[in-house]
Design a protein around this motif. Structure first.
Motif, PDB file in Angstrom:
ATOM      1  N   THR A   1      54.387  62.519  14.201  1.00 50.12           N
ATOM      2  CA  THR A   1      54.297  63.978  14.147  1.00 50.12           C
ATOM      3  C   THR A   1      55.631  64.607  13.756  1.00 50.12           C
ATOM      4  O   THR A   1      55.646  65.636  13.089  1.00 50.12           O
ATOM      5  N   ALA A   2      56.751  64.011  14.165  1.00 51.77           N
ATOM      6  CA  ALA A   2      58.050  64.550  13.764  1.00 51.77           C
ATOM      7  C   ALA A   2      58.170  64.555  12.244  1.00 51.77           C
ATOM      8  O   ALA A   2      58.610  65.537  11.649  1.00 51.77           O
ATOM      9  N   HIS A   3      57.776  63.469  11.624  1.00 49.48           N
ATOM     10  CA  HIS A   3      57.810  63.367  10.176  1.00 49.48           C
ATOM     11  C   HIS A   3      56.867  64.396   9.545  1.00 49.48           C
ATOM     12  O   HIS A   3      57.208  65.044   8.552  1.00 49.48           O
ATOM     13  N   PHE A   4      55.682  64.565  10.125  1.00 49.77           N
ATOM     14  CA  PHE A   4      54.722  65.539   9.626  1.00 49.77           C
ATOM     15  C   PHE A   4      55.303  66.955   9.667  1.00 49.77           C
ATOM     16  O   PHE A   4      55.232  67.698   8.690  1.00 49.77           O
ATOM     17  N   PHE A   5      55.878  67.354  10.814  1.00 46.61           N
ATOM     18  CA  PHE A   5      56.379  68.722  10.942  1.00 46.61           C
ATOM     19  C   PHE A   5      57.602  68.971  10.078  1.00 46.61           C
ATOM     20  O   PHE A   5      57.782  70.073   9.568  1.00 46.61           O
ATOM     21  N   THR A   6      58.420  67.973   9.891  1.00 45.14           N
ATOM     22  CA  THR A   6      59.546  68.117   8.973  1.00 45.14           C
ATOM     23  C   THR A   6      59.027  68.302   7.548  1.00 45.14           C
ATOM     24  O   THR A   6      59.507  69.168   6.815  1.00 45.14           O
ATOM     25  N   ALA A   7      58.042  67.502   7.166  1.00 45.28           N
ATOM     26  CA  ALA A   7      57.445  67.645   5.831  1.00 45.28           C
ATOM     27  C   ALA A   7      56.782  69.009   5.672  1.00 45.28           C
ATOM     28  O   ALA A   7      56.884  69.644   4.619  1.00 45.28           O
ATOM     29  N   ALA A   8      56.116  69.487   6.714  1.00 38.75           N
ATOM     30  CA  ALA A   8      55.445  70.794   6.654  1.00 38.75           C
ATOM     31  C   ALA A   8      56.466  71.909   6.487  1.00 38.75           C
ATOM     32  O   ALA A   8      56.286  72.816   5.663  1.00 38.75           O
ATOM     33  N   ALA A   9      57.543  71.861   7.250  1.00 33.44           N
ATOM     34  CA  ALA A   9      58.576  72.893   7.148  1.00 33.44           C
ATOM     35  C   ALA A   9      59.216  72.879   5.763  1.00 33.44           C
ATOM     36  O   ALA A   9      59.438  73.927   5.153  1.00 33.44           O
ATOM     37  N   GLU A  10      59.497  71.684   5.248  1.00 37.42           N
ATOM     38  CA  GLU A  10      60.079  71.560   3.909  1.00 37.42           C
ATOM     39  C   GLU A  10      59.117  72.074   2.844  1.00 37.42           C
ATOM     40  O   GLU A  10      59.521  72.766   1.910  1.00 37.42           O
ATOM     41  N   THR A  11      57.836  71.775   2.986  1.00 31.68           N
ATOM     42  CA  THR A  11      56.839  72.236   2.025  1.00 31.68           C
ATOM     43  C   THR A  11      56.738  73.756   2.045  1.00 31.68           C
ATOM     44  O   THR A  11      56.694  74.401   0.987  1.00 31.68           O
ATOM     45  N   MET A  12      56.712  74.355   3.233  1.00 30.74           N
ATOM     46  CA  MET A  12      56.665  75.823   3.329  1.00 30.74           C
ATOM     47  C   MET A  12      57.909  76.441   2.709  1.00 30.74           C
ATOM     48  O   MET A  12      57.831  77.462   2.026  1.00 30.74           O
ATOM     49  N   ARG A  13      59.049  75.824   2.946  1.00 30.05           N
ATOM     50  CA  ARG A  13      60.293  76.324   2.351  1.00 30.05           C
ATOM     51  C   ARG A  13      60.191  76.324   0.837  1.00 30.05           C
ATOM     52  O   ARG A  13      60.515  77.307   0.175  1.00 30.05           O
ATOM     53  N   ARG A  14      59.687  75.243   0.278  1.00 30.30           N
ATOM     54  CA  ARG A  14      59.559  75.161  -1.181  1.00 30.30           C
ATOM     55  C   ARG A  14      58.585  76.199  -1.720  1.00 30.30           C
ATOM     56  O   ARG A  14      58.827  76.796  -2.780  1.00 30.30           O
TER      57      ARG A  14
END
Length: 177
Positions: free
Chosen positions: A63-76
């Motif tokens: 889940t840590a990897h998922f939420f980091t990816a989600a935050a990065e995707t939203m940023r992009r």
């Protein structure tokens, strides 16, 4: 939120469990956007989910990897939208320039999302853990407790990283103007 479960295969239960959290992250992030912004948190969450699923490697370690990816995707997504807002709709008497020059051009306008992004990219090179805290808190909308759980550090460390990163980013952004 932290967990060790593998996300290589999505069940309906995974989607039901993760989507509300993704939607809440989007809502937290959208609270910082300019007034009159037409993008809604639900649309941001949908777009992030679609991009994450179609990225070619949607296998998150936990889940840590998922939420980091989600935050990065939203940023992009938000960076792409901010750049589109800056673009001139009709070229008029603009001249063509090579892409390498266009990509390296500084920020002309006061577009907060672009300024934060440029500063965050520099912070990633200087101090990746502090940049990850910014990513999870600012773009992901996570609390200190959630960030600590996702990164495997203490809340006090998150507070110290966040304080350092805010000051560093403020100075960096102020220097961009």
């Amino acid at each position: 939120m932290a967990g060790d479960e593998e996300f290589s295969h999505y069940s309906e239960d995974d989607v039901r469990r993760l989507y509300p959290i993704l939607r809440a992250m989007a809502g937290e992030r959208m609270a910082f956007e300019r007034p009159g912004n037409t993008l809604q948190p639900t649309a941001l969450a949908h777009e992030a989910w679609l991009r994450m699923r179609s990225s070619g490697d949607p296998n998150w370690k936990n889940t840590a990897h998922f939420f980091t990816a989600a935050a990065e995707t939203m940023r992009r997504i938000l960076i792409d939208r901010a750049r589109r807002r800056k673009r001139v709709k009709h070229a008029g008497d603009l001249e063509r320039v090579p892409m390498s020059e266009a990509e390296n051009e500084g920020l002309d306008e006061d577009e907060p999302t672009l300024q934060v992004n440029a500063a965050l990219e520099k912070l990633k090179k200087v101090n990746p853990p502090r940049a990850q805290v910014v990513l999870l808190k600012f773009f992901g909308g996570l609390t200190n407790q959630e960030v600590a759980g996702e990164m495997g550090i203490t809340e006090r460390t998150v507070e110290r990283y966040w304080a350092y990163a805010r000051t560093w980013l403020f100075r960096e952004i102020r220097g961009q103007r």
